[in-house]
Design an enzyme around this catalytic site. Structure first.
Site, PDB file in Angstrom:
ATOM      1  N   HIS A 154      27.012   2.352  -1.345  1.00 23.98           N
ATOM      2  CA  HIS A 154      26.081   1.750  -2.307  1.00 23.98           C
ATOM      3  C   HIS A 154      26.050   2.479  -3.640  1.00 23.98           C
ATOM      4  O   HIS A 154      25.390   2.041  -4.576  1.00 23.98           O
ATOM      5  CB  HIS A 154      24.665   1.700  -1.708  1.00 23.98           C
ATOM      6  CG  HIS A 154      24.544   0.688  -0.610  1.00 23.98           C
ATOM      7  ND1 HIS A 154      23.963  -0.542  -0.804  1.00 23.98           N
ATOM      8  CD2 HIS A 154      24.983   0.696   0.669  1.00 23.98           C
ATOM      9  CE1 HIS A 154      24.028  -1.233   0.329  1.00 23.98           C
ATOM     10  NE2 HIS A 154      24.632  -0.498   1.236  1.00 23.98           N
ATOM     11  N   ASP A 362      25.154   4.454 -11.799  1.00 26.70           N
ATOM     12  CA  ASP A 362      24.472   3.724 -10.744  1.00 26.70           C
ATOM     13  C   ASP A 362      25.486   2.845 -10.030  1.00 26.70           C
ATOM     14  O   ASP A 362      26.317   2.213 -10.694  1.00 26.70           O
ATOM     15  CB  ASP A 362      23.368   2.833 -11.362  1.00 26.70           C
ATOM     16  CG  ASP A 362      22.096   2.829 -10.527  1.00 26.70           C
ATOM     17  OD1 ASP A 362      22.205   2.932  -9.299  1.00 26.70           O
ATOM     18  OD2 ASP A 362      21.015   2.710 -11.118  1.00 26.70           O
TER      19      ASP A 362
END
Ligand code: ADQ
Length: 453
Positions: A154, A362
């Protein structure tokens, strides 16, 4: 049809009432189908709980195990969040590596494998999630598992020069090759992984991104995670009519609101964001007294030193900026260090003229997608998005910025605050299409299509 077994560090049991900020639980929770088994840590620490505790809710079985204090500190606080998290977010200056913590990490991954295997049927599809569980698949194989096992990361993956700094980088890379499918949000992360296996494991990937390592074919893929936009939009519209949104509107006295919502994490670029807001007020004084920023930063990983330091830095920075610009009836930055409920957050996004999403790195960033989903079509706000968020590869009609450049971000906030309605609508329509298309179901189905035999 094979049963899906999800394995992640933390399991989100629906009965947990308190709001928790965290992308993985939100995204996986939204795509869960009855019949699934979700296995992972209960969040509890103790000496008991070595056999899984089972809960049932809406047809999903949740199996949780506890960690000991020592495991929690070595596996979770230490290696996962003190070494892997900074490394995979390009923060070598924050890399705190200790060999015994890596051993603790390996131990917990082995414990996951050991306690999971007796719960499995032969034809289950096993989908392991995120950086805490990189070696779980290899531990399962060592114990004879023949299942199709996939892994999804992720957070970003890094190029060879950076992975090389981690003393156990190569063993981790080998462990990833025990999975049948390794997934990432975007091609950049996938390509960095392929560059690492080429550089360190001496394999040559095929055109389709798959390769053979020690007799096993490993397929790689990019599969951007999404949100249930329809549901989030409905929540935002409902919340906008509720008491909390009324309170925030009344407190604004028609001033424009700029919103940021993140876990309190150094990857999210909060000091840079506050400096950019400082620059906005400095360079565009017409916004003084007419705009307010609300930063909701949910405290996270509070046992990790770097997070405590960050909190102190932010306290000082906000105090300094507010001290310099505040009037007796206006404060530039409203700063809260706790999680809000999803409903309240959705309503606040809808009220905000600008969504400020400026991580330094991110994997994806779901806040960017939620902000888009929450807007009203008649009067949408403007998303400002870091080019270092995975989401920037999809949300190209946002104002894309380099979060390290406070001047550039300040100019983007000014541009957003002064943008006319037709341009706001046009940009939002384009973003809306992307966000509505990327449902959690599509994310899960794309991955499982690759994982199925
Ligand atoms: P996170 O780093 O947790 O996720 P993100 O994707 O933005 O980051 O998800 C955060 C979630 O928590 C969002 O649903 C957001 O609404 C919620 N949230 C944030 N601040 C909150 C607050 N103050 N109060 C309440 N809720 C809050 C990791 C990766 C990301 C990746 C996801 C999913 O770091 O890059 O997008 O996993 O893969």
């Amino acid at each position: 049809m094979s049963r899906l077994v999800i394995v992640s560090n933390r399991v989100q049991i629906p009965s947990e009432k308190a709001p928790r900020a965290g992308g993985l639980a939100v995204a996986l929770g939204a795509g869960l189908k009855p019949g699934t088994l979700w296995f992972g840590w209960s969040g509890k620490r103790g000496t008991g709980g070595r056999t899984p505790t089972l809960h049932e809710a809406q047809g999903v079985t949740y199996a949780t195990i506890d960690l000991t204090d020592k495991e929690y500190h070595e596996f979770y606080v230490g290696f996962s969040n003190g070494a892997l998290w900074p490394l995979l977010h390009y923060r070598l200056d924050f890399l705190d590596y200790f060999r015994h913590e890596y051993e603790g990490y390996r131990g917990v991954n082995a414990y996951f494998a050991e306690t999971l295997l007796p719960l499995l049927n032969d034809d289950d599809l096993v989908w392991v999630h995120d950086y805490q569980l990189i070696t779980t698949g290899a531990e399962m194989r060592e114990r004879g598992a023949q299942h199709r096992i996939g892994f999804f990361l992720h957070i970003p993956f890094v190029p060879p020069e950076i992975l090389d700094a981690l003393p156990c980088g190569i063993p981790l890379l080998r462990a990833l090759c025990a999975y049948d499918v390794v997934g990432f949000h975007i091609d950049d992360h996938k390509n960095a992984f392929l560059a690492c296996v080429s550089a360190f494991l001496d394999v040559t990937p095929d055109e389709d991104g798959s390769f053979v390592y020690e007799g096993r074919r490993v397929q790689t893929m990019s599969d951007p995670i999404g949100i249930d936009a329809e549901d989030f939009a409905a929540t935002a519209a409902r919340s906008a009519r509720g008491a909390e949104v009324r309170r925030i509107r009344e407190s604004l006295f028609s001033r424009a609101l700029v919103i940021g919502a993140d876990r309190l994490d150094y990857s999210k670029g909060l000091p840079n964001r506050f400096r950019a807001f400082d620059q906005l007020l400095e360079r565009f004084p017409e916004h003084r007294g007419t705009v307010s920023m609300l930063q909701v930063a949910a405290r996270s990983r509070e046992d990790v030193d770097r997070y405590q330091q960050l909190r102190r830095t932010l306290d000082r920075l906000v105090g300094d900026i507010n001290g310099r610009y505040s009037e007796f009836d206006w404060i530039p930055i409203r700063y809260m260090t706790r999680a809000l409920s999803r409903k309240t957050l959705a309503g606040f996004y809808r009220v905000a003229r600008v969504g400020l999403v400026t991580p330094l790195r991110d994997g994806m960033n779901l806040v960017a997608k939620e902000y888009v989903a929450a807007q009203s079509s008649a009067d949408p706000g403007v998303l400002i998005l870091s080019r270092f968020a995975g989401a920037a590869y999809e949300l190209r009609d946002a104002l894309i910025v380099n979060p390290f450049d406070a001047d550039e971000v300040a100019e983007a906030i000014n541009q957003a605050l002064t943008m006319e309605l037709p341009e706001r609508k046009e940009r939002w329509q384009a973003l809306r299409e992307v966000v509505w298309a990327g449902t959690p179901e599509r994310f899960t189905e794309t991955f499982l299509a690759a994982l199925r035999p």
